[in-house]
Design a protein around this motif. Structure first.
Motif, PDB file in Angstrom:
ATOM      1  N   GLY A   1      66.036  42.095  57.525  1.00  0.00           N
ATOM      2  CA  GLY A   1      67.009  41.507  56.396  1.00  0.00           C
ATOM      3  C   GLY A   1      67.367  42.768  55.576  1.00  0.00           C
TER       4      GLY A   1
ATOM      5  N   ARG B   1      71.330  37.669  55.084  1.00  0.00           N
ATOM      6  CA  ARG B   1      69.992  37.760  55.396  1.00  0.00           C
ATOM      7  C   ARG B   1      69.359  37.931  54.068  1.00  0.00           C
ATOM      8  N   GLY B   2      68.107  37.620  53.852  1.00  0.00           N
ATOM      9  CA  GLY B   2      67.409  37.946  52.891  1.00  0.00           C
ATOM     10  C   GLY B   2      66.423  37.095  52.594  1.00  0.00           C
TER      11      GLY B   2
ATOM     12  N   ARG C   1      72.478  45.253  58.012  1.00  0.00           N
ATOM     13  CA  ARG C   1      71.064  44.916  57.953  1.00  0.00           C
ATOM     14  C   ARG C   1      70.218  44.979  59.021  1.00  0.00           C
TER      15      ARG C   1
ATOM     16  N   ALA D   1      66.252  40.855  50.223  1.00  0.00           N
ATOM     17  CA  ALA D   1      65.078  41.121  51.133  1.00  0.00           C
ATOM     18  C   ALA D   1      63.722  41.093  50.716  1.00  0.00           C
TER      19      ALA D   1
ATOM     20  N   GLU E   1      61.772  36.688  56.914  1.00  0.00           N
ATOM     21  CA  GLU E   1      62.542  37.657  56.808  1.00  0.00           C
ATOM     22  C   GLU E   1      63.852  37.258  57.623  1.00  0.00           C
TER      23      GLU E   1
END
Length: 603
Positions: free
Chosen positions: A146, A3-4, A142, A57, A489
């Motif tokens: 994120g 994620r990020g 996470r 993130a 996000e």
């Protein structure tokens, strides 16, 4: 799933956010005296949320703008994209070519706003955190936004810059901590922008104070250096945990440590989702002393609201997402200067390869070829020509489809890279009938459902979505509206099959696109993985011949086209409009765009 948001090589443009509901104090522009007495209000489209804009993130343009004004750096770009030295902060020089050694020297003026000198501990922490070399796990949990929630006691700095990863050894440090010399394990084409552009990293003494309870600044700095030099897993795990999330905020923090900066501005007010106020520091000793005493950034996603605020005098500077209606409205305001041109951001659609969705081989029993055919059919259906003609040309009658993942139209290597990739011959302007045939040849049992993620409330993206859906549905897909206010996000979550957003450049580095397409890259949200691309980027990192650099990027883009990574759409038409009382606004085409020379602004 990873994620990020973005790396230092790219930025998110035109994100969705809560509408502004109140006016900040001092919202109007007062006449300044040209010596620190003026105030200016700016409208931006997404609220600030972190002082550390280097994690996956948080590396977002909205954060970078504020961090840039609150921190000094060794170098910065001017409006001509020429790298300028900020010698009042320090200098950078190559002291050896083979092996490559780079020395950073801080000036005596380089100080944090709490009076602590900026020195080796801060730069070494930036290297350790952003290189990925000290991580002992990649399996950190996470949260829904994120951000790293739990690394299980392991070391996990949520960043990865390939250029910094080439620095393997602890640097040489002068006795006073002002000179730091890093040695690279191999040549690196973009050494000059490593650790030099944008900001000076996080204050090591603040990180140590909050992560490992070390109150004295000098003891805190030493603790950070010792932990990095000895690779102390226990200490580094705590340091990484705070570095990842400790500087995140959505309003004025109770812990004033989080607002310590090295630059000319300090944060004095921050109302969640509404506005953020920066004021000039009286004790700043560098060269970038602002002529304005106060800069307030108001937040509102609606571009027409930004135009209205400019017309009403509530703000003096806006950079709204441009549409034909917005341009017409701006041009109708008296006393306003409008600068319209192609910006640094380009629109694109990326596909997701690893979420058991329509483009993932796992959905077809591991059949790579079938998944690729489905990807190619979807990309062929996207009406690139119609999108440009209907949405972009009303703003720029010279607008064309952008045909490169890595090159800006008009740049020296653009035509070479486009020719090498074959993208124009492969996808053209989009062809529904051809896409329908391709999907039939793929032999899928039913219409593939494609969840398309984009910014909810973003008028231009909503128009793009409708055109894409109409065409793809005709080709045999079922495109599902997956618009979200928190879309940025959600990148990398796997909860969508295609994403529509923009990349914004932050430098002119030839390796800038590395993290977008490399296996596990910080910007590689769709799980794309290709050994050939990884090897090409390895070669690009050490290649200093411009001709070969262009060849490598052409080869990278050919793989992206052949594998159906995604599709490019257009270069953003940018509108920067400001009151004619506000002087020295000079937009540029990399982040931090119009903020790059904020210290020169005056009323």
């Amino acid at each position: 799933m990873k994620r990020g948001i973005l790396t230092a090589a790219a930025g998110v443009a035109a994100s969705a956010l809560l509408l502004s509901a109140c006016t900040p104090p001092g919202g109007g522009g007062n006449e300044g005296d040209g010596g620190g007495g003026g105030e200016v209000s700016v409208m931006w489209n997404q609220p600030f949320y972190s002082m550390n804009n280097n994690t996956s993130a948080t590396n977002n343009v909205t954060n970078a703008n504020v961090v840039y004004m609150m921190n000094d750096a060794f170098k910065y770009y001017d409006e001509n994209l020429e790298l300028q030295d900020n010698t009042s902060f320090g200098t950078v020089e190559q002291v050896s070519e083979d092996p490559l050694k780079v020395k950073y020297t801080y000036s005596d003026n380089a100080k944090w706003s709490d009076g602590t000198p900026v020195d080796a501990a801060d730069l070494v922490l930036a290297w350790a955190a952003r290189s990925g070399n000290f991580n002992t796990t990649e399996d950190a949990k996470r949260d829904d936004e994120g951000a790293v929630e739990d690394a299980g006691g392991d070391v996990f700095f949520d960043a990865a810059e390939p250029g910094l990863a080439l620095i393997k050894d602890f640097p040489e440090i002068s006795e006073d901590g002002k000179e730091i010399t890093f040695e690279y394990s191999k040549p690196y084409a973009d050494w000059e922008v490593n650790l030099t552009v944008g900001d000076s990293g996080m204050p090591a003494h603040i990180v140590a104070k909050n992560a490992i309870d070390t109150e004295d600044p000098e003891e805190a700095k030493k603790a950070v250096l010792d932990a990095i030099e000895s690779k102390d897993k226990g200490q580094l795990a705590k340091i990484a945990e705070f570095w990842n999330t400790g500087f995140n905020m959505t309003s004025m923090p109770e812990n004033e440590d989080l607002l310590v900066g090295s630059g000319p501005m300090k944060m004095t007010d921050f109302s969640e989702g509404q506005y953020l106020t920066l004021e000039a520091r009286d004790d700043y000793e560098g060269d970038r002393k602002p002529k304005m005493s106060k800069i307030t950034i108001r937040y509102n996603e609606d571009p027409m609201a930004a135009v209205q605020a400019l017309e009403n005098g509530e703000v003096q500077l806006i950079n709204p997402q441009s549409t034909a209606d917005v341009l017409q409205a701006v041009e109708g305001i008296d006393g306003v200067e409008n600068k319209t041109a192609d910006g640094a951001t380009y629109e694109h659609v990326d596909l997701t390869f690893d979420n058991n969705g329509p483009f993932d081989p796992a959905s077809y029993g591991g059949d790579e070829e079938k998944a690729k055919q489905v990807r190619e059919a979807f990309l062929m259906s996207i009406p690139r020509g119609k999108i440009v003609n209907d949405i972009v040309k009303p703003l720029n009658d010279q607008a064309e489809i952008r045909e490169s993942f890595t090159q800006v139209p008009g740049s020296p290597d653009y035509d070479k890279v486009v020719e090498a990739s074959g993208i124009k011959n492969t996808y053209g302007e989009g062809n529904v009938e051809e896409a329908k045939k391709m999907l039939e040849e793929a032999g899928v049992d039913e219409a593939p459902k494609v969840r398309l993620l984009y910014a909810k409330g973003n008028a231009r993206r909503e128009q793009e979505f409708q055109l894409i859906k109409e065409a793809a549905d005709q080709a045999g897909f079922e495109v599902i509206d997956n618009a979200s206010e928190t879309w940025s996000e959600e990148l990398g979550s796997g909860e969508y099959d295609a994403s529509l957003f923009g990349w914004q450049s932050t430098s002119t580095a030839v390796t800038e696109s590395d993290a977008n397409f490399r296996t596990g890259g910080q910007n590689n949200f769709g799980g794309f993985s290709n050994d050939e691309v990884d090897k090409l980027y390895d070669e690009l990192q050490t290649e200093t011949d411009p001709a070969r650099q262009a060849e490598i990027l052409g080869e990278v883009e050919k793989v992206l086209v052949d594998e159906g990574f995604g599709i490019t759409l257009f270069q953003f038409p940018e509108i920067v409009a400001h009151s004619d009382q506000l002087q020295n606004v000079k937009p540029m085409t990399v982040s931090p765009t119009m903020f790059w020379n904020f210290w020169e602004w005056e009323m």
